[in-house]
Structures are given as structure tokens and as C-alpha cells.
Motif scaffolding. Structure first.
Motif, PDB file in Angstrom:
ATOM      1  N   LYS A   1      -9.762   6.183   0.091  1.00 32.06           N
ATOM      2  CA  LYS A   1      -9.093   7.292   0.765  1.00 32.06           C
ATOM      3  C   LYS A   1     -10.090   8.340   1.260  1.00 32.06           C
ATOM      4  O   LYS A   1      -9.999   9.527   0.943  1.00 32.06           O
ATOM      5  CB  LYS A   1      -8.029   7.934  -0.130  1.00 32.06           C
ATOM      6  CG  LYS A   1      -6.863   6.992  -0.438  1.00 32.06           C
ATOM      7  CD  LYS A   1      -5.719   7.684  -1.128  1.00 32.06           C
ATOM      8  CE  LYS A   1      -4.925   8.540  -0.173  1.00 32.06           C
ATOM      9  NZ  LYS A   1      -3.687   9.044  -0.775  1.00 32.06           N
TER      10      LYS A   1
ATOM     11  N   ALA B   1      -7.517   2.732  -3.467  1.00 30.37           N
ATOM     12  CA  ALA B   1      -8.221   2.877  -2.191  1.00 30.37           C
ATOM     13  C   ALA B   1      -9.177   4.055  -2.281  1.00 30.37           C
ATOM     14  O   ALA B   1      -8.940   5.024  -3.018  1.00 30.37           O
ATOM     15  CB  ALA B   1      -7.228   3.091  -1.054  1.00 30.37           C
TER      16      ALA B   1
ATOM     17  N   TYR C   1      -7.668   1.228   4.669  1.00 36.80           N
ATOM     18  CA  TYR C   1      -8.066   0.984   3.287  1.00 36.80           C
ATOM     19  C   TYR C   1      -8.859  -0.317   3.158  1.00 36.80           C
ATOM     20  O   TYR C   1      -9.652  -0.469   2.230  1.00 36.80           O
ATOM     21  CB  TYR C   1      -6.838   0.919   2.374  1.00 36.80           C
ATOM     22  CG  TYR C   1      -6.034   2.206   2.276  1.00 36.80           C
ATOM     23  CD1 TYR C   1      -6.590   3.437   2.594  1.00 36.80           C
ATOM     24  CD2 TYR C   1      -4.699   2.179   1.854  1.00 36.80           C
ATOM     25  CE1 TYR C   1      -5.853   4.607   2.507  1.00 36.80           C
ATOM     26  CE2 TYR C   1      -3.954   3.340   1.758  1.00 36.80           C
ATOM     27  CZ  TYR C   1      -4.521   4.551   2.086  1.00 36.80           C
ATOM     28  OH  TYR C   1      -3.782   5.705   1.998  1.00 36.80           O
TER      29      TYR C   1
ATOM     30  N   ASP D   1      -0.267   0.703   1.776  1.00 35.14           N
ATOM     31  CA  ASP D   1       0.107   2.116   1.815  1.00 35.14           C
ATOM     32  C   ASP D   1       1.563   2.223   1.406  1.00 35.14           C
ATOM     33  O   ASP D   1       2.426   1.530   1.958  1.00 35.14           O
ATOM     34  CB  ASP D   1      -0.083   2.703   3.213  1.00 35.14           C
ATOM     35  CG  ASP D   1       0.145   4.205   3.216  1.00 35.14           C
ATOM     36  OD1 ASP D   1      -0.617   4.912   2.534  1.00 35.14           O
ATOM     37  OD2 ASP D   1       1.090   4.666   3.887  1.00 35.14           O
TER      38      ASP D   1
ATOM     39  N   ASP E   1      -2.932   2.747  -2.021  1.00 35.23           N
ATOM     40  CA  ASP E   1      -2.855   4.205  -2.028  1.00 35.23           C
ATOM     41  C   ASP E   1      -2.828   4.684  -3.475  1.00 35.23           C
ATOM     42  O   ASP E   1      -1.893   4.397  -4.226  1.00 35.23           O
ATOM     43  CB  ASP E   1      -1.594   4.638  -1.293  1.00 35.23           C
ATOM     44  CG  ASP E   1      -1.458   6.154  -1.204  1.00 35.23           C
ATOM     45  OD1 ASP E   1      -2.251   6.866  -1.841  1.00 35.23           O
ATOM     46  OD2 ASP E   1      -0.555   6.616  -0.487  1.00 35.23           O
TER      47      ASP E   1
ATOM     48  N   GLY F   1      -4.844  -4.234   2.144  1.00 36.18           N
ATOM     49  CA  GLY F   1      -4.626  -2.801   2.011  1.00 36.18           C
ATOM     50  C   GLY F   1      -3.146  -2.512   1.905  1.00 36.18           C
ATOM     51  O   GLY F   1      -2.337  -3.150   2.598  1.00 36.18           O
TER      52      GLY F   1
ATOM     53  N   TYR G   1      -6.675  -2.989  -2.001  1.00 39.90           N
ATOM     54  CA  TYR G   1      -6.855  -1.542  -2.147  1.00 39.90           C
ATOM     55  C   TYR G   1      -5.547  -0.843  -1.812  1.00 39.90           C
ATOM     56  O   TYR G   1      -5.009  -0.988  -0.712  1.00 39.90           O
ATOM     57  CB  TYR G   1      -7.977  -1.048  -1.232  1.00 39.90           C
ATOM     58  CG  TYR G   1      -9.336  -1.575  -1.641  1.00 39.90           C
ATOM     59  CD1 TYR G   1      -9.981  -1.058  -2.760  1.00 39.90           C
ATOM     60  CD2 TYR G   1      -9.954  -2.585  -0.920  1.00 39.90           C
ATOM     61  CE1 TYR G   1     -11.215  -1.545  -3.157  1.00 39.90           C
ATOM     62  CE2 TYR G   1     -11.197  -3.082  -1.302  1.00 39.90           C
ATOM     63  CZ  TYR G   1     -11.818  -2.555  -2.420  1.00 39.90           C
ATOM     64  OH  TYR G   1     -13.045  -3.038  -2.816  1.00 39.90           O
TER      65      TYR G   1
END
Length: 445
Positions: free
Chosen positions: A367, A365, A431, A274, A338, A272, A336
């Protein structure tokens, strides 16, 4: 009510009294703990009224259409499909999922729709509805609630059935609807009749003590969801979000720490990402998921701060993280990221290709709502199904230990995001598991 199949209903006295009051009340609200029987009551009362309802078209909603079909249509065999088995069938009505039911007063159509999004109301426009049954009404957008009411203005037999688990006591569902109706009823200013009841899990006659203990054990007793779902209390979210984790991480016997002797097998390794902005950082997370979605294990986390990290440098840092995970665990199922930063995502894909790692797939993602992601994480922790590698996940450990609810958010549950805690690492971790939320929840059963 004519029935084609016998269902083994077991209603306690409190539930029977609530359903009897439904006969003479326009608006009926069942609030309280999980597994309290709220939805079953409303489905049964709705079905009873449907037999003689003068209107042809009716509405059933949940946070999503799938949620409405699961909780109202199926309801573990006690839903509308079970009650009307042999004289109902699924179909479409003006693009919506619908249940067609044969009744003594003619064919009835129940349209199923989602209500959580700001534009969900558009799916229920164009029809006039007689009755409306909604599950988890507190998760419906206000636009949906208002539109559903508007769609009932021409109803000959208007009735509303809502259920919900307790929420923030300042939530608009209380201030604008439920408590407002109660006050009007108290003053004899509600001519249609308002029927409210609060239930706890102890009111459900079908729940054994063994099953009750099992359900309760799935919750962190220091969480807001324990107070709401189990104790049936309306309460405001405050303080540490992951109190159970923070307590364990600062003890000598950290029950969340993954140890080699556990020897778990991972059938998925998910990353994940971000992306940071002003005042936040870029975070990379890796999570191992065991077969059957029994456990989630945070394997590594990294966080980079500073506004001077250009896209090319960020791509290099990401490739290094990917290579580290591949070296340690042999594979990566998916990444995944953002979805708000498409330029950076394209840069990641290019960097992976240049490093000979183009086979690593990078996706947007999901989200999902932050509150759903937090709830999934706390459930996994409470059930002993979440672990992490402490010396490889220092940024994530700190993020869990310092995450707090936003004290200024009076009407909804919201975590504080003012730069004082590491929200980036939490997002990145979430995520990695949110895509499989339902699979993790199904593994509880």
C-alpha cells in the motif's frame, strides 16, 4: 576544494552560474526536468561549502533515508561519497546513517534521513545542523521541513540546498516556501539571499541526443509526468489518468492486448485483492511478471459488488479465483491483500486451507502511495512493458479507461474516488506490482 579523485564534471553555463550564486545565498533551489543535473549541482555546491563550514553536523534528506543515500551520497558516482573518496566513511550517529568527512576545517558529520512521513521529523530531532541538502523536497512532509529549519537556528554557517521536479502549481512547497521566497527576494526582504534556477534536460551538457531520446521515450506524452519531468512544467493533474491506455483499448489495434504469439514466460504469478465497502466492490487481480521484470501482464480480473456478500461467500469466490489461476498457469507466487481488512484476510487463509490450498501464501499489501503506484503503471504502459488479456480482464480494462484525476483536489495529485469509477480493480492490480517497483524501474536501464 581538495579532492582525492578526479570526477569528470561537465557543467553548462546555466549550471555554473547557479552554483556560483550558491556561494552568497542562504537558500538555493534547483527545479526542473529529470536528468537536468539539479542534484549534482547542489551536491557539488554543498561539498564545496562543507570544506570550510564552521558547523560540525549537517543534514541530507530524501523522501526516504535510502533515497537520500542514493541521490546525495552516491548520485551515480558524483555524490558526496565520490567527491570525498579517500577521506570519508559511512557510520552511525545517534541511530542515523551518517557520512563522516575529513576536511581542512575539521571532521564533518552528514546525517542522512527520510522526510516523507508525518513522523519523519522525529529522526532529525536532538541535533543542531549547519547546512541542509534535500532531494525531491516536494515529497517531504511539512513537519520535516519545519523541523529541519528549526534545527538550523543555532547554525554558524546556515545554508539550504533543495531540488525538485515540478509539481502541482498549488502545492504548499510553492505557496509556503519557494514562490514566497522569490517574492521576498524581489522586494529585497530576504537578507540571507535566495537563489532559484529552473533547468530542463537540454541544460545538461552530459546528455547525448541519443540518450535524451531514450529517456523521453519512457514517458507517456499525454501524462502529467511528461509535462513535469520532460518539459519541466508545473501543471495540474486533470482528465483521464490512463489516456494512452483508453485510446488503445478503444481502437482496432490495441497495443496493450496480450496475444498468444508473444509467448512470454512468467517467473512470478502474483494476485492482488482489494476489499470493498459501502459503494465499492471486492476485486481480485492476477498479474504475470516476466524474467528480469521486463513486463507485467494482467492475466485475469474479477470484481464483485453488493453489500450482501458475507465473509464465507467471499472466501469461496476467492478460492474459485485461485483455482482458476492455478489451472491456467500452474502456480501462484504470492497474494497481496488490502491490509485494512485483517478479518477477511484470515478468512481467506482459512478458506484456502479447507480447499487444500494452504500453500498459497497471503500477505498484506505494501500500500505505497497511490501517486507512486499510478506513476509506475503509466511508465510500464509508455514503455510497451504492460499488457493484459482483454477477455479475462474486462473489469480492469474498464477501470483503466474511466479513471480520472480528482478535479476538486487543488493542491495535490489525487484520483477521483466517488463511486463513479472502479478504483477497486486499480488498487488490486497495483498491489500485484508495487512490491517490485524498484526492480521494474531498474529494468529500464
Amino acid at each position: 576544494m581538495t579532492s582525492t579523485k578526479t570526477l569528470d564534471y561537465q557543467f553548462g553555463q546555466k549550471h555554473r552560474d547557479y552554483m556560483r550564486r550558491c556561494l552568497a545565498s542562504t537558500i538555493n533551489v534547483a527545479e526542473g526536468a529529470v536528468r537536468a543535473g539539479k542534484t549534482v549541482d547542489n551536491v557539488f555546491a554543498f561539498a564545496y561549502a562543507l570544506e570550510s563550514a564552521p558547523d560540525r553536523i549537517h543534514l541530507a534528506t530524501g523522501s526516504t533515508s535510502a533515497n537520500a543515500k542514493l541521490n546525495i551520497g552516491d548520485c551515480n558516482g558524483y555524490g558526496l561519497e565520490g567527491i570525498f573518496r579517500g577521506r570519508c566513511h559511512w557510520g552511525k550517529y545517534k541511530g542515523n546513517e551518517a557520512l563522516y568527512v575529513s576536511t581542512p576545517s575539521g571532521e564533518k558529520i552528514i546525517i542522512f534521513a527520510g522526510g516523507a512521513k508525518a513522523d519523519s521529523y522525529k529522526k532529525i530531532r536532538g541535533n543542531s545542523y549547519g547546512m541542509w541538502i534535500a532531494t525531491e523536497i516536494n515529497l517531504h512532509h511539512d513537519n520535516t521541513i519545519k523541523e529541519a529549519f528549526n534545527r538550523q537556528l543555532a547554525a554558524k554557517g546556515r545554508k539550504i540546498f533543495w531540488d525538485l521536479n515540478p509539481d502541482n502549481p498549488n502545492s504548499p512547497i510553492y505557496t509556503q516556501y519557494i514562490d514566497l521566497y522569490a517574492e521576498k527576494q524581489r522586494k529585497n526582504e530576504f537578507p540571507g539571499g535566495y537563489n532559484y534556477e529552473h533547468f530542463t534536460i537540454h541544460d545538461n551538457a552530459t546528455i547525448t541526443q541519443e540518450r535524451m531520446t531514450e529517456i523521453i521515450s519512457q514517458y507517456d506524452q499525454s501524462s502529467i509526468w511528461y509535462m513535469r519531468d520532460i518539459e519541466g512544467l508545473r501543471c495540474t493533474a486533470e482528465g483521464l489518468i490512463y489516456r494512452q491506455f483508453a485510446t488503445a483499448a478503444n481502437s482496432q489495434q490495441n497495443r496493450f492486448a496480450y496475444r498468444a504469439e508473444q509467448d512470454l514466460t512468467f517467473f512470478k504469478i502474483v494476485l492482488g485483492v482489494d476489499f470493498g465497502g459501502t459503494g465499492s466492490g471486492h476485486s481480485f487481480l492476477a498479474t504475470g511478471i516476466t524474467p528480469g521484470y521486463r513486463e507485467a501482464v494482467s492475466l485475469a480480473s474479477e470484481r464483485f459488488t453488493g453489500d450482501d456478500i458475507d465473509p464465507d461467500r467471499l472466501g469461496q469466490l476467492f478460492v474459485a479465483f485461485v483455482q482458476r489461476i492455478l489451472h491456467q498457469y500452474g502456480r501462484i507466487t504470492a497474494v497481496y491483500c488490502d491490509s485494512a481488512e485483517q478479518v477477511l484476510i484470515r478468512g481467506f487463509r482459512k478458506a484456502l486451507q479447507q480447499a487444500g490450498l494452504g500453500y498459497v501464501r497471503v500477505y498484506n499489501a505494501l500500500k505505497s502511495s497511490i501517486i507512486d503506484r499510478i506513476r509506475l503503471t503509466t511508465r510500464l504502459m509508455a514503455q510497451g512493458r504492460y499488457f493484459y488479456v482483454p477477455d479475462q480482464c474486462q473489469s480492469l480494462e474498464k477501470a483503466f479507461c474511466t479513471a480520472v484525476w480528482n478535479p476538486k483536489s487543488l493542491t495535490k495529485d489525487d484520483r477521483l474516488d466517488d463511486g463513479t469509477s472502479d478504483i477497486d480493480s486499480l488498487d488490486g492490480f497495483e498491489y500485484t506490482i508495487e512490491q517490485d517497483r524498484n526492480r521494474f524501474l531498474n529494468a529500464e536501464r
